[in-house]
Design an enzyme around this catalytic site. Structure first.
Site, PDB file in Angstrom:
ATOM      1  N   CYS A  76       0.836  -1.198   0.000  1.00 58.30           N
ATOM      2  CA  CYS A  76       0.000   0.000   0.000  1.00 58.30           C
ATOM      3  C   CYS A  76       0.876   1.255   0.000  1.00 58.30           C
ATOM      4  O   CYS A  76       2.081   1.199   0.230  1.00 58.30           O
ATOM      5  CB  CYS A  76      -0.953   0.001   1.203  1.00 58.30           C
ATOM      6  SG  CYS A  76      -0.199   0.488   2.778  1.00 58.30           S
ATOM      7  N   CYS A  90       2.945   1.708   3.254  1.00 55.69           N
ATOM      8  CA  CYS A  90       4.073   0.793   3.442  1.00 55.69           C
ATOM      9  C   CYS A  90       5.168   0.990   2.394  1.00 55.69           C
ATOM     10  O   CYS A  90       6.331   0.674   2.647  1.00 55.69           O
ATOM     11  CB  CYS A  90       3.571  -0.651   3.451  1.00 55.69           C
ATOM     12  SG  CYS A  90       2.577  -1.043   4.912  1.00 55.69           S
TER      13      CYS A  90
END
Length: 378
Positions: free
Chosen positions: A307, A310
């Site tokens: 994502c 991250c």
């Protein structure tokens, strides 16, 4: 009908369903998790970010939008879709749960519920007809019948009277519904933790011919084993050709267990609420990034996650932002948690396609830590 369910596949291993829910604002691949946008916004997220993470449908709350800004303003704006710049499907709940959760401020009678505005203290009244009218004005694709959500625990006589009132209210909602051509009104099954009362409620509510059905009154404090038992008793009684919605459930284990028990739709504030407290969902389990141990941890929240959060930010940085009450920190944890659950639903769908959902559950629970003694997922 405004909404039509199409069953695509049933998992041979688990009995879970893969389907499509066709709505006026697009087709939803089920099973699906719906992020909650209580006040016509998913807290800290933009509609563009929700689309980026492939949120197919969001939920907004009738009670809160009735109080602020008022359904008349939303109607004048062209409905919720135009008001919040969201062109995908929307579901609005009836406001019943919020009204009944204000136990010290409300009084139930056959005509509806008297309650006080939790912000101003003003005396207000919502009936099944009023809840339906508000939702007609809000203009969501799927709207919910006004029901009474019995507390947990509750004695049998109270639950029986409550579910029978819910049936009468459901009939009134159907009569009051002004937009069946472009809004699907779903009925809600109640009955508390009593399997025979659940069966009674299913029989009464399904006899009214709604285009979809929700299982209400679960995830209200009962142990998860009890919730799963009630689902096992209730879901098989619901029509196979209609969508099945479990209200207020959003932890990873409950999503998997709910799908295994035949549920197609879920919603919950859990991923956004815990994100604002610095709690995140990762492939290795629960991670409270605000804890001191992450002050010098320069890894992503979840090394297995791709994502936006991250890919770009570390635990140490996110911890710093949250400890300083910086909004960007809440945005990053919220983005990650929603992405995690939406990706989990994609993985669940893939496991159904492969007839391997029970295997997926076992592997996920082992990795996530649900099988460890004393595990505290959330």
């Amino acid at each position: 009908m405004a909404v039509r369910y199409e069953l695509i596949k049933t998992c041979k291993q688990s009995g879970a369903r893969l389907g499509r829910l066709h709505t006026p604002h697009g087709t939803i691949e089920t099973p699906v998790f719906m992020p909650v946008g209580t006040l016509a916004t998913v807290k800290t997220m933009s509609p563009e970010e929700l689309k980026e993470m492939n949120a197919q449908i969001i939920l907004s709350n009738t009670y809160h939008l009735y109080l602020r800004p008022g359904e008349d303003i939303v109607r004048e704006a062209g409905g919720l879709h135009a008001f919040m710049n969201w062109d995908r499907p929307i579901l609005t709940d009836s406001g019943g749960f919020q009204v009944f959760s204000l136990s010290k401020l409300r009084h139930i009678e056959e005509e509806g519920v008297h309650f006080r505005n939790h912000i101003s203290g003003e005396k207000l009244f919502i009936s099944p007809e009023k809840a339906t009218q508000i939702q007609n004005d809000l203009g969501a694709d799927i709207i919910m019948a006004f029901d009474e959500c019995a507390p947990y625990p509750a004695d049998r006589d109270y639950v029986k009277a409550s579910l029978e009132r819910t049936t009468r209210w459901a009939e009134r909602c159907l009569k009051a519904h002004q937009r069946p051509h472009d809004q699907a009104l779903f009925g809600i099954v109640q009955g508390g933790m009593y399997p025979d009362l659940r069966a009674q409620s299913v029989k009464e509510i399904t006899s009214l011919g709604f285009p979809g059905y929700a299982v209400g009154g679960l995830s209200v404090g009962e142990p998860k084993e009890v919730m799963n038992q009630i689902l096992e008793e209730t879901t098989p009684l619901l029509p196979a050709d209609k969508p099945r919605y479990l209200m207020g459930v959003g932890s990873p284990d409950a999503l998997i267990d709910g799908v295994i028990r035949g549920i197609d739709m879920f919603d919950c504030v859990l991923p956004t609420r815990i994100a604002r407290n610095g709690t995140t969902m990762t492939s290795q389990g629960r991670l409270v990034v605000r804890n001191a141990q992450y002050a010098r941890d320069f890894r992503p929240l979840d090394p297995e996650c791709d994502c936006y959060t991250c890919r770009n930010y570390t635990r140490a940085y996110i911890r710093h932002l949250i400890k300083c009450n910086e909004t960007f920190g809440f945005r990053l944890t919220t983005y990650h948690n929603l992405y995690f659950l939406l990706r989990l639903m994609e993985n669940i769908k893939e496991a159904i396609r492969n007839d391997s959902l029970l295997d997926f559950r076992e592997q996920f629970f082992e990795k996530y830590g649900f099988n460890r003694p004393g595990a505290r997922p959330f």
